[in-house]
Scaffold this active site. Structure first.
Site, PDB file in Angstrom:
ATOM      1  N   SER A  48       0.834  -1.206   0.000  1.00 52.16           N
ATOM      2  CA  SER A  48       0.000   0.000   0.000  1.00 52.16           C
ATOM      3  C   SER A  48       0.870   1.259   0.000  1.00 52.16           C
ATOM      4  CB  SER A  48      -0.890   0.002   1.240  1.00 52.16           C
ATOM      5  OG  SER A  48      -0.093  -0.096   2.404  1.00 52.16           O
ATOM      6  N   CYS A  85       3.510  -5.808  10.044  1.00 56.35           N
ATOM      7  CA  CYS A  85       3.229  -4.761   9.064  1.00 56.35           C
ATOM      8  C   CYS A  85       4.556  -4.438   8.398  1.00 56.35           C
ATOM      9  CB  CYS A  85       2.684  -3.521   9.780  1.00 56.35           C
ATOM     10  SG  CYS A  85       2.537  -2.072   8.704  1.00 56.35           S
TER      11      CYS A  85
HETATM   12  N1  DGL Z   1       2.190  -1.995   4.657  1.00 55.27           N
HETATM   13  C1  DGL Z   1       0.906  -2.254   5.261  1.00 55.27           C
HETATM   14  C2  DGL Z   1       0.949  -3.567   6.024  1.00 55.27           C
HETATM   15  O1  DGL Z   1       1.901  -4.291   5.963  1.00 55.27           O
HETATM   16  C3  DGL Z   1       0.468  -1.192   6.206  1.00 55.27           C
HETATM   17  C4  DGL Z   1       0.189   0.145   5.644  1.00 55.27           C
HETATM   18  C5  DGL Z   1      -1.273   0.476   5.485  1.00 55.27           C
HETATM   19  O2  DGL Z   1      -2.019   0.547   6.484  1.00 55.27           O
HETATM   20  O3  DGL Z   1      -1.647   0.658   4.343  1.00 55.27           O
HETATM   21  O4  DGL Z   1       0.032  -3.897   6.708  1.00 55.27           O
END
Ligand code: DGL
Length: 288
Positions: free
Chosen positions: A20, A199
């Site tokens: 994202s 995350c």
């Molecule tokens: N990179 C996303 C994840 O690993 C988190 C970022 C978002 O909330 O878009 O969950």
């Protein structure tokens, strides 16, 4: 532009990597380390970040669009979903959107790393709201005989995206979240010895987490275990360049980066995640 994927697989395969934002560059970095001979196309859906506060339906729609971009426009023959939120809530939708392409998420490799690290069998997970609500880690850890407590850390993604990596506010926020997690773990009689950074933005905060956890607690992120799982999955699929030893150095690996917004910020901060300059980032419009 559509690519002739068959012709390319006989040459150098392209691995598509999606997040994202640009946190997933930490996963890309590990992939490059393990498979420098592949080509990579990375897209960060920065216009629609954060995914972590959105519904399953919306996350699935956004993630499917990015997956189709990587496959149809960039000729990706394999996909790595370098986003825990999309892996937790949209893996099936992504597989449906690109049915002929092997797709790997980060949750299973993350749970596998937790299993390998934990001696007590009690694991803590910190992740986005959506990932925690999905209980994807709980389920993946349970399958491996682990007990798990999950906690959402919604302030951390904006802090990372802001570049506040080594910042007192970020350290304070981590301390507060960990205290809450520890007190819940205490109530359930947990003897947690492993903290999963659930995350792909959090590996940038790894040293802050390592300072904040109690001695003896191992902090893990799924980047390394995802790259190892990718090697196994992708090498088995094609008699291609991936299966052969290569003289390519990670620095020489071809990486094309795309973002749906904030290209300048991506170029400025992305190198911290990737461990090398990200180069020119191309702006793309994936629609609504
Ligand atoms: N990179 C996303 C994840 O690993 C988190 C970022 C978002 O909330 O878009 O969950």
């Amino acid at each position: 532009m559509m690519h002739d994927t068959k012709a390319r697989s006989q040459a150098t395969p392209t691995i598509g990597v999606f997040d994202s934002g640009f946190g997933g560059l930490t996963v890309l970095r590990s992939l490059i380390h393990h498979m420098p001979q592949a080509r990579y196309a990375f897209i960060g859906d920065t216009a629609r970040l954060p995914y972590g506060s959105k519904s399953r339906r919306t996350i699935a729609r956004y993630a499917a669009q990015s997956a189709q971009f990587l496959v149809q426009e960039q000729g990706a023959e394999f996909l790595v979903i370098a986003c825990n939120t999309a892996s937790a809530l949209a893996l099936d939708a992504i597989k449906e959107a690109v049915p002929t392409i092997p797709v790997l998420g980060v949750i299973e490799p993350g749970a596998e790393a937790a299993r390998a690290a934990s001696h007590t069998g009690d694991v803590l997970v910190i992740a986005t709201d959506a990932t925690v609500q999905s209980h994807a880690y709980l389920a993946a850890c349970k399958q491996r005989g682990l007990r798990t407590i999950e906690k959402a850390g919604p302030l951390l993604v904006p802090l990372v995206e802001e570049g506040w990596i080594d910042h007192p506010v970020t350290r304070e926020v981590i301390e507060i979240y960990l205290n809450e997690l520890r007190s819940e773990a205490g109530e359930h009689g947990f003897r947690a010895d492993t903290l999963v950074l659930g995350c792909t933005h959090y590996p940038l905060l790894r040293s802050a987490f390592e300072h904040a956890v109690r001695p003896g607690v191992t902090v893990i992120d799924s980047a390394e275990s995802t790259a190892q799982a990718a090697v196994k999955l992708f090498n088995g699929r094609v008699g291609s360049a991936l299966a052969r030893p290569s003289a390519t150095k990670p620095k020489q690996t071809e990486v094309r980066c795309f973002a749906t917004d904030s290209v300048e910020k991506f170029e400025r901060l992305g190198s911290r995640f990737l461990g090398r300059p990200v180069g020119k980032v191309t702006l793309v419009d994936l629609g609504g």
